[in-house]
Design a protein around this motif. Sequence first.
Motif, mmCIF file in Angstrom:
data_model
loop_
_atom_site.group_PDB
_atom_site.id
_atom_site.type_symbol
_atom_site.label_atom_id
_atom_site.label_comp_id
_atom_site.label_asym_id
_atom_site.label_seq_id
_atom_site.Cartn_x
_atom_site.Cartn_y
_atom_site.Cartn_z
ATOM 1 N N LYS A 171 -20.112 -7.366 4.050
ATOM 2 C CA LYS A 171 -20.552 -8.445 4.794
ATOM 3 C C LYS A 171 -19.441 -8.832 6.043
ATOM 4 O O LYS A 171 -19.775 -8.813 7.104
ATOM 5 C CB LYS A 171 -20.948 -9.766 4.162
ATOM 6 C CG LYS A 171 -21.522 -10.619 4.983
ATOM 7 C CD LYS A 171 -21.861 -11.911 4.346
ATOM 8 C CE LYS A 171 -22.430 -13.054 5.116
ATOM 9 N NZ LYS A 171 -22.594 -14.287 4.526
ATOM 10 N N LYS A 174 -18.965 -5.719 8.123
ATOM 11 C CA LYS A 174 -20.012 -5.696 9.138
ATOM 12 C C LYS A 174 -20.255 -6.629 10.310
ATOM 13 O O LYS A 174 -20.730 -6.304 11.345
ATOM 14 C CB LYS A 174 -21.467 -5.823 8.395
ATOM 15 C CG LYS A 174 -22.745 -5.379 8.888
ATOM 16 C CD LYS A 174 -22.931 -4.182 9.343
ATOM 17 C CE LYS A 174 -24.321 -3.956 10.186
ATOM 18 N NZ LYS A 174 -24.269 -2.743 11.257
ATOM 19 N N GLU A 175 -19.959 -7.859 10.087
ATOM 20 C CA GLU A 175 -19.733 -8.755 10.872
ATOM 21 C C GLU A 175 -19.012 -8.677 12.090
ATOM 22 O O GLU A 175 -19.340 -8.884 13.310
ATOM 23 C CB GLU A 175 -19.306 -10.106 10.405
ATOM 24 C CG GLU A 175 -18.924 -11.403 11.327
ATOM 25 C CD GLU A 175 -20.708 -11.885 11.363
ATOM 26 O OE1 GLU A 175 -20.725 -12.644 12.578
ATOM 27 O OE2 GLU A 175 -21.510 -11.652 10.815
ATOM 28 N N ASP A 177 -18.809 -5.917 13.800
ATOM 29 C CA ASP A 177 -20.088 -5.343 14.899
ATOM 30 C C ASP A 177 -20.224 -6.408 16.058
ATOM 31 O O ASP A 177 -20.637 -5.780 17.161
ATOM 32 C CB ASP A 177 -21.165 -4.943 14.339
ATOM 33 C CG ASP A 177 -20.884 -3.634 13.298
ATOM 34 O OD1 ASP A 177 -19.925 -2.909 13.326
ATOM 35 O OD2 ASP A 177 -21.819 -3.365 12.449
ATOM 36 N N ASN A 178 -20.164 -7.637 15.893
ATOM 37 C CA ASN A 178 -20.600 -8.633 16.691
ATOM 38 C C ASN A 178 -19.446 -8.783 17.728
ATOM 39 O O ASN A 178 -19.393 -9.921 18.604
ATOM 40 C CB ASN A 178 -20.957 -9.962 16.002
ATOM 41 C CG ASN A 178 -22.100 -9.477 15.389
ATOM 42 O OD1 ASN A 178 -23.059 -9.113 15.777
ATOM 43 N ND2 ASN A 178 -21.999 -10.384 14.196
ATOM 44 N N TYR A 179 -18.375 -8.062 17.585
ATOM 45 C CA TYR A 179 -16.984 -8.496 18.426
ATOM 46 C C TYR A 179 -16.535 -7.363 19.043
ATOM 47 O O TYR A 179 -16.944 -6.090 18.813
ATOM 48 C CB TYR A 179 -16.100 -9.098 17.391
ATOM 49 C CG TYR A 179 -16.285 -10.223 16.921
ATOM 50 C CD1 TYR A 179 -16.352 -11.391 17.583
ATOM 51 C CD2 TYR A 179 -16.962 -10.302 15.480
ATOM 52 C CE1 TYR A 179 -16.664 -12.773 16.973
ATOM 53 C CE2 TYR A 179 -17.315 -11.305 15.181
ATOM 54 C CZ TYR A 179 -17.213 -12.632 15.481
ATOM 55 O OH TYR A 179 -17.635 -13.862 15.084
ATOM 56 N N ARG A 180 -15.808 -7.368 20.135
ATOM 57 C CA ARG A 180 -14.981 -6.042 20.533
ATOM 58 C C ARG A 180 -13.980 -5.560 20.148
ATOM 59 O O ARG A 180 -12.736 -5.839 20.324
ATOM 60 C CB ARG A 180 -14.793 -6.755 22.175
ATOM 61 C CG ARG A 180 -15.832 -7.111 22.988
ATOM 62 C CD ARG A 180 -15.247 -7.538 24.363
ATOM 63 N NE ARG A 180 -14.240 -6.883 25.018
ATOM 64 C CZ ARG A 180 -14.578 -5.719 25.746
ATOM 65 N NH1 ARG A 180 -15.738 -5.390 26.166
ATOM 66 N NH2 ARG A 180 -13.320 -4.955 26.375
#
Length: 185
Positions: A171, A174-175, A177-180
């Motif tokens: 988790k 995978k989170e 993926d929301n950041y640069r």
Amino acid sequence: MNAIKNTHYRRVSESKITISELMLPSHANFSGKIHGGYILMLMDQIAFASASKYSGSYCVTASVDTVDFLNPIEVGELVTMKASVNYVGNSSMIIGIRVTAENIQTGKVKHCNSSYFTMVAKDETGKNVIVPTLILSSLEEVRRFYNSLKRISLKKERNRHEKNFDHTSDKALKELDNYRVKLEL
């Protein structure tokens, strides 16, 4: 009721310190503004002075919370720092510091930052010593005390979260993926 461990009391006013210093070109960074590290050094000095004045003991810096540089300080401005005890524990004190800079030609004053230093009182052998109980004499002092309690609580919660957070879980990975960021594990 009150589990107070000492019978020595002091007022917030007994911890108040004000220092002012003219900012010189030797204090500037490469962009011509006053170096943040220099301001932090002055803040540490005034925190030490306030805590030592209040406790009557040698004090060390345990932590520095929330140093947000709100406005740059220019060469030639007069920086004024005001510090006082906002909270006391057994051997620790939270010192609130307000930093302003004044253009001495125009008289314009700007708020540059506010910060909170946790200082710990020590004896000559380096052991923690009990500090005087804090007397709150105004609603402003009560507000500052309660704000310190909130900061302590938030810090404990943050530390608990960091201790328990599993950055290796699917988790958590995978989170990202929301950041640069790009994972190359």
